[in-house]
Write a protein that holds these residues in place. Structure first.
Motif, PDB file in Angstrom:
ATOM      1  N   SER A 188       0.845  -1.193   0.000  1.00 26.88           N
ATOM      2  CA  SER A 188       0.000   0.000   0.000  1.00 26.88           C
ATOM      3  C   SER A 188       0.878   1.240   0.000  1.00 26.88           C
ATOM      4  CB  SER A 188      -0.922   0.013   1.223  1.00 26.88           C
ATOM      5  OG  SER A 188      -1.826  -1.064   1.185  1.00 26.88           O
ATOM      6  N   LEU A 219      -2.168   7.893   0.512  1.00 21.88           N
ATOM      7  CA  LEU A 219      -2.888   8.720  -0.463  1.00 21.88           C
ATOM      8  C   LEU A 219      -2.835  10.172   0.014  1.00 21.88           C
ATOM      9  CD1 LEU A 219      -4.588   8.698  -3.070  1.00 21.88           C
ATOM     10  CD2 LEU A 219      -6.622   8.400  -1.643  1.00 21.88           C
ATOM     11  N   VAL A 250      -3.617   3.022   0.533  1.00 16.68           N
ATOM     12  CA  VAL A 250      -4.384   2.323  -0.497  1.00 16.68           C
ATOM     13  C   VAL A 250      -3.478   1.385  -1.288  1.00 16.68           C
ATOM     14  CG1 VAL A 250      -6.103   4.146  -0.692  1.00 16.68           C
ATOM     15  CG2 VAL A 250      -4.065   4.237  -2.137  1.00 16.68           C
ATOM     16  N   GLY A 307      -5.328  -0.177  -7.925  1.00 14.31           N
ATOM     17  CA  GLY A 307      -6.746  -0.042  -7.593  1.00 14.31           C
ATOM     18  C   GLY A 307      -7.589  -0.543  -8.749  1.00 14.31           C
ATOM     19  N   THR A 362      -7.771  -2.250  -2.496  1.00 16.77           N
ATOM     20  CA  THR A 362      -8.493  -1.517  -1.449  1.00 16.77           C
ATOM     21  C   THR A 362      -8.903  -0.120  -1.901  1.00 16.77           C
ATOM     22  OG1 THR A 362      -6.448  -0.623  -0.471  1.00 16.77           O
ATOM     23  CG2 THR A 362      -7.244  -2.760   0.364  1.00 16.77           C
ATOM     24  N   PHE A 363      -8.811   0.145  -3.200  1.00 16.27           N
ATOM     25  CA  PHE A 363      -9.172   1.463  -3.721  1.00 16.27           C
ATOM     26  C   PHE A 363     -10.002   1.282  -4.983  1.00 16.27           C
ATOM     27  CE2 PHE A 363      -8.515   5.312  -6.266  1.00 16.27           C
ATOM     28  CZ  PHE A 363      -8.792   6.304  -5.334  1.00 16.27           C
ATOM     29  N   ASP A 374     -12.372   3.436  -7.811  1.00 25.23           N
ATOM     30  CA  ASP A 374     -12.645   4.771  -8.341  1.00 25.23           C
ATOM     31  C   ASP A 374     -13.841   4.719  -9.265  1.00 25.23           C
ATOM     32  OD1 ASP A 374     -11.560   7.657  -8.902  1.00 25.23           O
ATOM     33  OD2 ASP A 374     -11.998   6.803 -10.870  1.00 25.23           O
ATOM     34  N   VAL A 426     -11.489   2.053   0.261  1.00 26.98           N
ATOM     35  CA  VAL A 426     -11.692   3.471  -0.021  1.00 26.98           C
ATOM     36  C   VAL A 426     -12.383   3.582  -1.380  1.00 26.98           C
ATOM     37  CG1 VAL A 426     -10.569   5.693  -0.470  1.00 26.98           C
ATOM     38  CG2 VAL A 426      -9.671   4.156   1.308  1.00 26.98           C
ATOM     39  N   ASP A 479     -15.869   9.045   0.922  1.00 23.00           N
ATOM     40  CA  ASP A 479     -14.450   8.983   1.291  1.00 23.00           C
ATOM     41  C   ASP A 479     -13.656  10.080   0.576  1.00 23.00           C
ATOM     42  OD1 ASP A 479     -14.888   6.702   2.833  1.00 23.00           O
ATOM     43  OD2 ASP A 479     -14.359   5.329   1.205  1.00 23.00           O
ATOM     44  N   ILE A 530      -3.371   9.781  -8.281  1.00 22.87           N
ATOM     45  CA  ILE A 530      -4.126   8.623  -8.767  1.00 22.87           C
ATOM     46  C   ILE A 530      -3.965   8.586 -10.282  1.00 22.87           C
ATOM     47  CG2 ILE A 530      -6.417   7.568  -8.927  1.00 22.87           C
ATOM     48  CD1 ILE A 530      -7.152   9.457  -6.468  1.00 22.87           C
ATOM     49  N   THR A 585      -1.537   5.381  -6.340  1.00 21.98           N
ATOM     50  CA  THR A 585      -2.217   4.181  -6.819  1.00 21.98           C
ATOM     51  C   THR A 585      -2.510   4.350  -8.300  1.00 21.98           C
ATOM     52  OG1 THR A 585      -4.116   2.669  -6.434  1.00 21.98           O
ATOM     53  CG2 THR A 585      -4.533   5.030  -6.229  1.00 21.98           C
TER      54      THR A 585
END
Length: 327
Positions: free
Chosen positions: A3, A6, A13, A17, A48-49, A51, A77, A116, A198, A280
């Motif tokens: 991870s 962020l 994260v 992702g 864990t992310f 979008d 997230v 989030d 990101i 990420t």
């Protein structure tokens, strides 16, 4: 999978992702079952992310994420975006009232009290020169409707302007071997200000998977068909803005330095993660096996100097003239 922090959000994260544009539309049809299977595969693989955006399938992507997470107990997230529902999409319509309306709709779609992370969704440039827009986001944060906010941008210049606002904790931007300009100045400034980065469109709409050819046909409702020349939205979102034929040639050249047992997609993701400024990277897929393969890229060994030089040469040969000064 490792991870990364962020930015200043306090979230750590996964390096890989999942982008979920394809779970809402514009990449051909996708069923609820396919979407659920894709999200489950991502979470099972350690992602864990997630979008998304309120316009992906007019909210379908957000609602499908809600449905998938309701069946699980994962610490995830979820980042969404706001602004593209405006019609016309103009800077003076980025008002507190409209932003709050979009945020409330996303909260309902995702089934949460507070988002989030909400990102302005590639707004017109004038938005970045309107402090009242960011004041509105601060107000929504104070009201408990959003936890953090950032921006998703088309151009490096917009990213640099956005991070002048203290409240902007993340920037989402296109970055891949065919779109290298962010690494010149923006990444350095993002690190200096501790802004999370990101990376979207990492595989250039499939060009950097090695799976496309001159004979590939795309469905009518796939943006790689209807937006190839920017007919519907910024052409930089489709094949990263590079002409399709040049992109195929670039991909073929990159393949020559990809190690045995590694896919071009994995090589590309490993290259992106070589940049410390990246928090990420969010490749999108609706195929569980592809998602697992993408996650595996995070565990690959670092690229060699020779491989880095080759990626630079490919950019200079096939992409720079098309994209460097445009985005």
């Amino acid at each position: 999978m490792d991870s990364r922090p962020l930015g200043t959000t306090g979230f750590d994260v996964s390096e890989i992702g999942l982008g979920t544009w394809q779970l809402g539309g514009d990449w051909g049809s996708v069923s609820d079952e396919e979407a659920a299977n894709a999200i489950d595969a991502a979470l099972d693989a350690g992602i864990t992310f997630l979008d998304t955006a309120d316009v992906y399938g007019d909210g379908d992507s957000e609602r499908r994420i809600k449905s998938a997470l309701e069946e699980r107990d994962d610490d995830v997230v979820v980042a969404t975006k706001a602004g593209r529902r405006l019609d016309p999409h103009e800077a003076d319509r980025y008002t507190h009232e409209n932003l709050e309306r979009f945020v409330d709709r996303s909260r309902e779609n995702l089934g949460v009290d507070s988002l989030d992370l909400v990102q302005l969704h590639c707004p017109p440039r004038d938005v970045y020169y309107r402090p009242e827009v960011f004041d509105a986001l601060d107000d929504l944060k104070d009201a408990g409707k959003i936890d953090h906010y950032g921006v998703s941008v088309e151009k490096v210049e917009d990213a640099l302007k956005a991070i002048e606002y203290d409240g902007v904790e993340t920037v989402q931007i296109i970055f891949n071997p065919l779109r290298q300009r962010p690494a010149e100045l923006f990444f350095r400034e993002a690190q200096r200000r501790n802004v999370g980065v990101i990376v979207r469109v990492p595989l250039a709409s499939g060009l950097l998977t090695g799976a496309l050819s001159a004979e590939t046909e795309f469905p009518e409702n796939d943006h790689r068909n209807y937006n190839r020349h920017g007919e519907a939205f910024d052409v930089g979102e489709t094949f990263a803005g590079i002409p399709f034929e040049d992109g195929l040639a670039a991909a073929e050249s990159l393949e020559s330095v990809v190690p045995d047992g590694v896919s071009l997609a994995q090589f590309t993701l490993r290259w992106i993660l070589s940049f410390d400024a990246v928090s990420t990277v969010i490749p999108g897929s609706k195929t569980p096996s592809h998602i697992r393969d993408n996650v595996a890229a995070a565990s690959l060994p670092p690229l060699s100097a020779e491989q880095f030089h080759h990626v630079e040469d490919v950019y200079d040969t096939y992409a720079r003239e098309h994209v460097h000064h445009r985005w």
